[in-house]
Design an enzyme around this catalytic site. Structure first.
Site, PDB file in Angstrom:
ATOM      1  N   LYS A   1      33.116  -9.082  -8.496  1.00 17.40           N
ATOM      2  CA  LYS A   1      32.052  -9.939  -9.005  1.00 17.40           C
ATOM      3  C   LYS A   1      32.568 -11.369  -9.174  1.00 17.40           C
ATOM      4  O   LYS A   1      33.730 -11.661  -8.888  1.00 17.40           O
ATOM      5  CB  LYS A   1      31.504  -9.358 -10.305  1.00 17.40           C
ATOM      6  CG  LYS A   1      30.892  -7.961 -10.099  1.00 17.40           C
ATOM      7  CD  LYS A   1      30.439  -7.338 -11.387  1.00 17.40           C
ATOM      8  CE  LYS A   1      29.166  -7.963 -11.907  1.00 17.40           C
ATOM      9  NZ  LYS A   1      27.990  -7.642 -11.037  1.00 17.40           N
TER      10      LYS A   1
ATOM     11  N   ARG B   1      12.819  16.888 -32.508  1.00 17.93           N
ATOM     12  CA  ARG B   1      13.003  15.458 -32.280  1.00 17.93           C
ATOM     13  C   ARG B   1      14.129  15.176 -31.286  1.00 17.93           C
ATOM     14  O   ARG B   1      13.987  14.307 -30.414  1.00 17.93           O
ATOM     15  CB  ARG B   1      13.280  14.751 -33.609  1.00 17.93           C
ATOM     16  CG  ARG B   1      13.558  13.243 -33.513  1.00 17.93           C
ATOM     17  CD  ARG B   1      12.622  12.511 -32.578  1.00 17.93           C
ATOM     18  NE  ARG B   1      11.215  12.808 -32.812  1.00 17.93           N
ATOM     19  CZ  ARG B   1      10.259  12.616 -31.916  1.00 17.93           C
ATOM     20  NH1 ARG B   1      10.555  12.161 -30.703  1.00 17.93           N
ATOM     21  NH2 ARG B   1       9.008  12.896 -32.205  1.00 17.93           N
TER      22      ARG B   1
ATOM     23  N   ASP C   1      23.282 -11.637  -4.915  1.00 17.01           N
ATOM     24  CA  ASP C   1      22.858 -11.780  -6.306  1.00 17.01           C
ATOM     25  C   ASP C   1      21.850 -12.912  -6.497  1.00 17.01           C
ATOM     26  O   ASP C   1      22.115 -14.065  -6.146  1.00 17.01           O
ATOM     27  CB  ASP C   1      24.089 -12.032  -7.186  1.00 17.01           C
ATOM     28  CG  ASP C   1      23.761 -12.012  -8.667  1.00 17.01           C
ATOM     29  OD1 ASP C   1      22.998 -11.114  -9.087  1.00 17.01           O
ATOM     30  OD2 ASP C   1      24.266 -12.885  -9.393  1.00 17.01           O
TER      31      ASP C   1
END
Length: 285
Positions: A171, A104, A222
């Site tokens: 930003k 897994r 953006d």
């Protein structure tokens, strides 16, 4: 793909050990221990159940080897390979208990990273007729950034910054606190060394014009429409790298690329890419 970076072994080992510890807990694989003799050998194959792009073999192999160094993991494909449904990726031989205990964790890494590579390749193919390159972002699962960015490379994409410490990306919140676009760029330039590139995010053409006067190395455009992006590319006029971001999906990426940008960054390819369906089957007989 021949130009892929090699995943650092210590990084792989740490991630695999943490995942195995989470899965095996305190008692180990109770089901296999209860139903399979300790000395029972087995052979298994990992195969894909859907078409896609492979990524994460080193982590899958490490999952089995960490459980039992005697397990033999023989990959028949390489990271970056395109897969068709039914393709065998690897064969595993060793004690059955060891193979099942590592199954897994191996598949979790392999399916997730192959999903990232597959989503990236889909976007790369859609912009192949343009100059744009597909890039990732920092929107990654905690603890898996290096692996997800590696998977982006497997899919033919490019890496953006790995963290806050390897580039300056100004930003909107930085601009607000710094007192404006020019003030933020000038402060960043006085702080950074000559090898550190400076990128600034803008969401209007007026902001872009203001930013270009301060000579950034790259501009992140953006959430602009294709028409706005075309105008923005004209304003930049090759003086900085033009990067588009925001609302980038497989459905929108071609139109964004055709606007003439150099880079297109997408968080979707890491945070929302569906896993590629691979499975492990014991070979009987």
């Amino acid at each position: 793909m021949s130009n892929l970076p090699e995943l650092p072994r210590l990084l792989v080992a740490d991630a695999v050990q943490a995942a195995l510890k989470e899965d095996l807990g305190r008692a180990g694989d109770m089901t296999s221990d209860a139903t399979i003799p300790a000395d029972m050998p087995a052979r298994a194959v990992i195969a894909t159940r859907k078409p896609g792009v492979l990524a994460g073999l080193a982590l899958a192999e490490a999952a089995f080897r960490e459980i039992d160094p005697s397990v033999r993991f023989a990959a028949s494909r390489r990271d970056g390979d395109k897969l068709e449904r039914g393709d065998i990726v690897a064969e595993i031989e060793g004690p059955a208990r060891s193979i099942l205990a590592g199954e897994r964790v191996a598949l979790n890494f392999l399916c997730h990273l192959s999903g990232v590579a597959t989503a990236t390749r889909e976007m790369v193919d859609k912009v192949a007729h343009t100059k744009a390159r597909i890039c990732d972002t920092r929107k990654t699962l905690p603890g898996l950034r290096a692996f997800e960015k590696y998977a982006v490379r497997c899919g033919g994409g490019a890496n953006h910054r790995f963290g806050l410490d390897d580039a300056i990306l100004i930003k909107d919140n930085h601009i607000a606190v710094a007192g404006g676009v020019v003030a933020a760029i000038e402060a960043a330039r006085s702080f950074a060394g000559h090898l550190v590139r400076i990128e600034i995010e803008v969401d209007t053409l007026d902001q872009l014009r203001e930013a270009m006067d301060a000579r950034p190395d790259a501009v992140l455009l953006d959430n602009m429409t294709p028409d706005q992006l075309r105008e923005a590319v004209g304003i930049i006029a090759g003086r900085a790298v033009a990067e588009a971001s925001g609302n980038v999906t497989a459905a929108t990426v071609a139109a964004i690329a055709e606007a003439g940008v150099d880079r297109i960054s997408s968080g979707w390819i890491t945070h929302s890419a569906p896993s590629l369906d691979l499975g492990l089957d014991i070979v009987v007989g």
